[in-house]
Design a protein around this motif. Structure first.
Motif, PDB file in Angstrom:
ATOM      1  N   GLU A 189     -25.643  19.674  23.305  1.00 50.09           N
ATOM      2  CA  GLU A 189     -26.529  20.191  22.250  1.00 50.09           C
ATOM      3  C   GLU A 189     -26.071  19.747  20.864  1.00 50.09           C
ATOM      4  N   GLY A 190     -25.170  18.799  20.816  1.00 50.47           N
ATOM      5  CA  GLY A 190     -24.590  18.384  19.543  1.00 50.47           C
ATOM      6  C   GLY A 190     -25.484  17.463  18.732  1.00 50.47           C
ATOM      7  N   THR A 191     -25.086  17.217  17.472  1.00 47.30           N
ATOM      8  CA  THR A 191     -25.838  16.353  16.561  1.00 47.30           C
ATOM      9  C   THR A 191     -24.904  15.309  15.961  1.00 47.30           C
ATOM     10  N   LEU A 192     -25.367  14.076  15.943  1.00 46.04           N
ATOM     11  CA  LEU A 192     -24.602  12.959  15.388  1.00 46.04           C
ATOM     12  C   LEU A 192     -25.307  12.418  14.149  1.00 46.04           C
ATOM     13  N   PHE A 193     -24.553  12.272  13.050  1.00 46.69           N
ATOM     14  CA  PHE A 193     -25.049  11.637  11.833  1.00 46.69           C
ATOM     15  C   PHE A 193     -24.376  10.269  11.714  1.00 46.69           C
ATOM     16  N   VAL A 194     -25.176   9.231  11.548  1.00 46.42           N
ATOM     17  CA  VAL A 194     -24.677   7.859  11.527  1.00 46.42           C
ATOM     18  C   VAL A 194     -25.142   7.163  10.250  1.00 46.42           C
ATOM     19  N   LYS A 195     -24.229   6.478   9.586  1.00 44.36           N
ATOM     20  CA  LYS A 195     -24.642   5.700   8.414  1.00 44.36           C
ATOM     21  C   LYS A 195     -25.662   4.645   8.840  1.00 44.36           C
ATOM     22  N   ALA A 196     -26.766   4.599   8.131  1.00 41.25           N
ATOM     23  CA  ALA A 196     -27.846   3.669   8.468  1.00 41.25           C
ATOM     24  C   ALA A 196     -27.320   2.238   8.488  1.00 41.25           C
ATOM     25  N   GLY A 197     -27.767   1.478   9.492  1.00 40.16           N
ATOM     26  CA  GLY A 197     -27.362   0.078   9.616  1.00 40.16           C
ATOM     27  C   GLY A 197     -26.254  -0.149  10.610  1.00 40.16           C
ATOM     28  N   LEU A 198     -25.564   0.911  11.028  1.00 42.68           N
ATOM     29  CA  LEU A 198     -24.515   0.751  12.039  1.00 42.68           C
ATOM     30  C   LEU A 198     -25.153   0.571  13.420  1.00 42.68           C
ATOM     31  N   ALA A 245     -20.924  15.516  14.610  1.00 41.78           N
ATOM     32  CA  ALA A 245     -20.087  14.348  14.335  1.00 41.78           C
ATOM     33  C   ALA A 245     -20.749  13.458  13.300  1.00 41.78           C
ATOM     34  N   VAL A 246     -19.897  12.723  12.582  1.00 41.00           N
ATOM     35  CA  VAL A 246     -20.350  11.735  11.598  1.00 41.00           C
ATOM     36  C   VAL A 246     -19.634  10.424  11.900  1.00 41.00           C
ATOM     37  N   ILE A 247     -20.359   9.315  11.821  1.00 41.47           N
ATOM     38  CA  ILE A 247     -19.738   7.985  11.842  1.00 41.47           C
ATOM     39  C   ILE A 247     -20.090   7.309  10.520  1.00 41.47           C
ATOM     40  N   THR A 248     -19.073   7.108   9.680  1.00 38.71           N
ATOM     41  CA  THR A 248     -19.294   6.602   8.321  1.00 38.71           C
ATOM     42  C   THR A 248     -19.316   5.082   8.236  1.00 38.71           C
ATOM     43  N   SER A 249     -18.587   4.415   9.143  1.00 31.68           N
ATOM     44  CA  SER A 249     -18.442   2.959   9.048  1.00 31.68           C
ATOM     45  C   SER A 249     -17.822   2.435  10.334  1.00 31.68           C
ATOM     46  N   MET A 250     -18.073   1.158  10.610  1.00 31.99           N
ATOM     47  CA  MET A 250     -17.510   0.529  11.810  1.00 31.99           C
ATOM     48  C   MET A 250     -17.067  -0.893  11.505  1.00 31.99           C
ATOM     49  N   ASP A 251     -16.539  -1.118  10.309  1.00 35.37           N
ATOM     50  CA  ASP A 251     -16.066  -2.447   9.951  1.00 35.37           C
ATOM     51  C   ASP A 251     -14.856  -2.816  10.796  1.00 35.37           C
ATOM     52  N   ALA A 252     -14.716  -4.086  11.084  1.00 32.35           N
ATOM     53  CA  ALA A 252     -13.581  -4.558  11.876  1.00 32.35           C
ATOM     54  C   ALA A 252     -12.272  -4.131  11.226  1.00 32.35           C
ATOM     55  N   ASP A 253     -11.389  -3.522  12.007  1.00 33.49           N
ATOM     56  CA  ASP A 253     -10.062  -3.120  11.550  1.00 33.49           C
ATOM     57  C   ASP A 253      -9.220  -2.831  12.788  1.00 33.49           C
ATOM     58  N   GLU A 299     -22.767   8.581  -0.788  1.00 31.03           N
ATOM     59  CA  GLU A 299     -23.130   8.451   0.624  1.00 31.03           C
ATOM     60  C   GLU A 299     -22.301   9.403   1.500  1.00 31.03           C
ATOM     61  N   ASN A 300     -20.993   9.489   1.206  1.00 34.06           N
ATOM     62  CA  ASN A 300     -20.131  10.422   1.925  1.00 34.06           C
ATOM     63  C   ASN A 300     -20.601  11.863   1.725  1.00 34.06           C
ATOM     64  N   ALA A 301     -21.000  12.179   0.489  1.00 34.58           N
ATOM     65  CA  ALA A 301     -21.479  13.528   0.186  1.00 34.58           C
ATOM     66  C   ALA A 301     -22.777  13.832   0.923  1.00 34.58           C
ATOM     67  N   VAL A 302     -23.655  12.840   1.055  1.00 33.70           N
ATOM     68  CA  VAL A 302     -24.914  13.023   1.782  1.00 33.70           C
ATOM     69  C   VAL A 302     -24.635  13.423   3.229  1.00 33.70           C
ATOM     70  N   GLY A 315     -28.743   9.249  17.027  1.00 26.19           N
ATOM     71  CA  GLY A 315     -28.240   9.984  15.880  1.00 26.19           C
ATOM     72  C   GLY A 315     -29.184   9.958  14.699  1.00 26.19           C
ATOM     73  N   ILE A 316     -28.911  10.831  13.746  1.00 16.22           N
ATOM     74  CA  ILE A 316     -29.670  10.935  12.510  1.00 16.22           C
ATOM     75  C   ILE A 316     -29.038   9.997  11.490  1.00 16.22           C
ATOM     76  N   THR A 317     -29.810   9.104  10.918  1.00 20.81           N
ATOM     77  CA  THR A 317     -29.258   8.128   9.980  1.00 20.81           C
ATOM     78  C   THR A 317     -29.208   8.699   8.563  1.00 20.81           C
ATOM     79  N   TYR A 318     -28.205   8.262   7.816  1.00 22.25           N
ATOM     80  CA  TYR A 318     -28.102   8.662   6.404  1.00 22.25           C
ATOM     81  C   TYR A 318     -27.690   7.443   5.582  1.00 22.25           C
ATOM     82  N   SER A 319     -28.098   7.413   4.336  1.00 20.17           N
ATOM     83  CA  SER A 319     -27.716   6.324   3.427  1.00 20.17           C
ATOM     84  C   SER A 319     -28.257   6.636   2.041  1.00 20.17           C
ATOM     85  N   LEU A 320     -28.222   5.624   1.179  1.00 25.64           N
ATOM     86  CA  LEU A 320     -28.829   5.730  -0.149  1.00 25.64           C
ATOM     87  C   LEU A 320     -30.200   5.063  -0.154  1.00 25.64           C
TER      88      LEU A 320
END
Length: 451
Positions: free
Chosen positions: A217-226, A184-192, A279-282, A231-236
């Protein structure tokens, strides 16, 4: 309801981007697929050409004979956008048909499959499309349900021959809680979607619940700062677990290096502009590496990804005019889109045509919209696109326009917009919005192409 038992499927709201992908899936499985939508569009016309019978009357008299009575092999799929007074919905409920929301059907399909789910208030369509493209282009394969038309395939649905499924995990109406992903990936959690959630804390709680549904046994990728600690963080940022570094623009492409403790891939080229898309590509590359796809194949696939319709899509790109269209409808999406335009064309005057989407979203984020829209050089606002909502007193495009600190700003109907663009002939034009603003894309293209 078990997937193998489904032989007949009727879609109430078949023209939606997510619903139409499901319709294509069941048609490919050999099911009888029919549906209803309010308006005939290019998408529904494509479905008709693919052999799917569609009615544009919300009336049970228009139903095919196969859906007159309840059968154990029959599934009715509906979108939450369908009005509560829908005649068809009333008909199906009265007769005890099995009714499922799109998200529930995705849960049925992905059950027993290897599920890759991409969640986020924005960025999920592009990220899931890059994932699906890398898997397809590399020969790994997947079945994908996308929230946009992937340009490489001219479709929102890909059919693979393995048991890997890529889905967008939609937070609207807590829909993604029907999924139990392997990756799974979580790209953003801005209010909406505050009309559903009430406040941002409830939205964040929903994302935490989604993260908790990852398989053991799953893996979660989360945008850093959320605010998700697992999970494993990703960003620029080089301090994230995985990152996109050394970003530069070469021949109108964004070029960057992928870095993690286990893997470096240098000189990746992405046709999609904007650091947010890097960032999405990462995130997508991280998924592909987790699946064991070779770095060279990933690099080649990323370079050939042509994007998603209405996600920073070039409509006109000539010496005299550049016209880009984007689906952005949240202040943060607008900000990322504007930044990408400015990075590519820093010396050009930017004309923006924006159609606000939903009265509640306009009300909840009016100040944020005003701030980002005020960074355009020339702004044209359309009336608010209501979608599923009724008007709210005091909430309209004039209210939003009054908040925007910009000299060159105006409110127009669609016909007035076309006249203004014909007279002004802007060198850099951007249309943004999630409503029916796409109906003026072709007329605008004609105006600027024949200037």
């Amino acid at each position: 309801m078990e997937l193998e038992a489904i032989k007949r499927v009727y879609f109430v709201g078949i023209g939606g981007i997510g619903m139409s992908a499901l319709a294509r899936y069941f048609a490919k499985r050999g099911c009888l697929v029919c549906g209803y939508d309010k308006t005939r569009t290019n998408l529904t016309i494509d479905l008709e050409r693919e052999g799917i019978l569609i009615s544009y009357m919300d009336d049970d008299s228009a139903l095919p004979v196969s859906f007159h009575e309840k059968h154990e092999d029959t599934l009715i799929v509906y979108t939450p956008a369908i009005p509560k007074n829908s005649v068809l919905m009333h008909y199906f409920k009265q007769r005890g048909f099995a009714l499922k929301k799109r998200s529930e059907v995705l849960g049925i399909i992905s059950k027993g499959q290897f599920c890759i789910a991409v969640a986020g208030t924005h960025g999920k369509t592009t990220t899931s499309s890059i994932v699906a493209h890398i898997l397809t282009h590399s020969g790994f394969g997947c079945t994908a349900f996308l929230g946009g038309i992937a340009t490489n395939y001219n479709s929102n649905f890909l059919l693979g021959d393995n048991h890997v499924v890529v889905v967008e995990a939609d937070e609207y109406d807590r829909s993604f809680l029907t999924l139990h992903p392997d990756l799974a990936v979580i790209t953003s959690m801005d209010a909406d979607h505050l009309d559903i959630y009430g406040d941002s804390s409830s939205l964040q709680e929903s994302f935490h619940l989604f993260a908790s549904q990852l398989k053991p046994e799953g893996t979660l990728f989360v945008k850093a700062g959320l605010p998700i600690t697992d999970g494993i963080t990703y960003s620029l940022d080089k301090y994230a677990d995985v990152s996109g570094l050394n970003i530069r623009v070469e021949q109108a492409h964004f070029v960057f290096d992928y870095h993690s403790e286990a893997q470096n891939i240098n000189g990746l080229s992405l046709m999609l502009p904007g650091k947010h898309n890097v960032e999405n590509a990462v995130a997508a590359i991280s998924i592909a590496l987790k699946l064991g796809i070779a770095p060279e194949k990933i690099k080649e696939a990323v370079a050939t990804f042509k994007g998603v319709k209405r996600r920073f899509e070039y409509i006109v790109n000539s010496p005299g005019h550049i016209y880009i269209d984007d689906y952005a409808h949240h202040p943060e999406e607008l900000r990322a889109c504007f930044d990408a335009v400015r990075q590519l064309y820093p010396d050009k005057k930017l004309t923006v045509i924006f159609q606000p989407h939903l009265f509640t979203r306009t009300r909840d984020f009016a100040d944020d919209f005003a701030q980002v829209l005020g960074t355009a050089d020339d702004l044209i606002l359309l009336d608010i696109y209501p979608a599923r909502e009724l008007p709210l007193e005091g909430i309209d495009s004039q209210m939003l326009l009054d908040k925007i600190n910009l000299v060159s700003k105006a409110l127009y109907g669609k016909a007035g917009v076309l006249d203004r663009i014909k007279n002004k002939q802007p060198e850099l034009l951007l249309t943004v919005g999630a409503g029916d603003i796409d109906t003026i894309i072709q007329p605008l293209k004609t105006i600027l192409s024949h200037a």
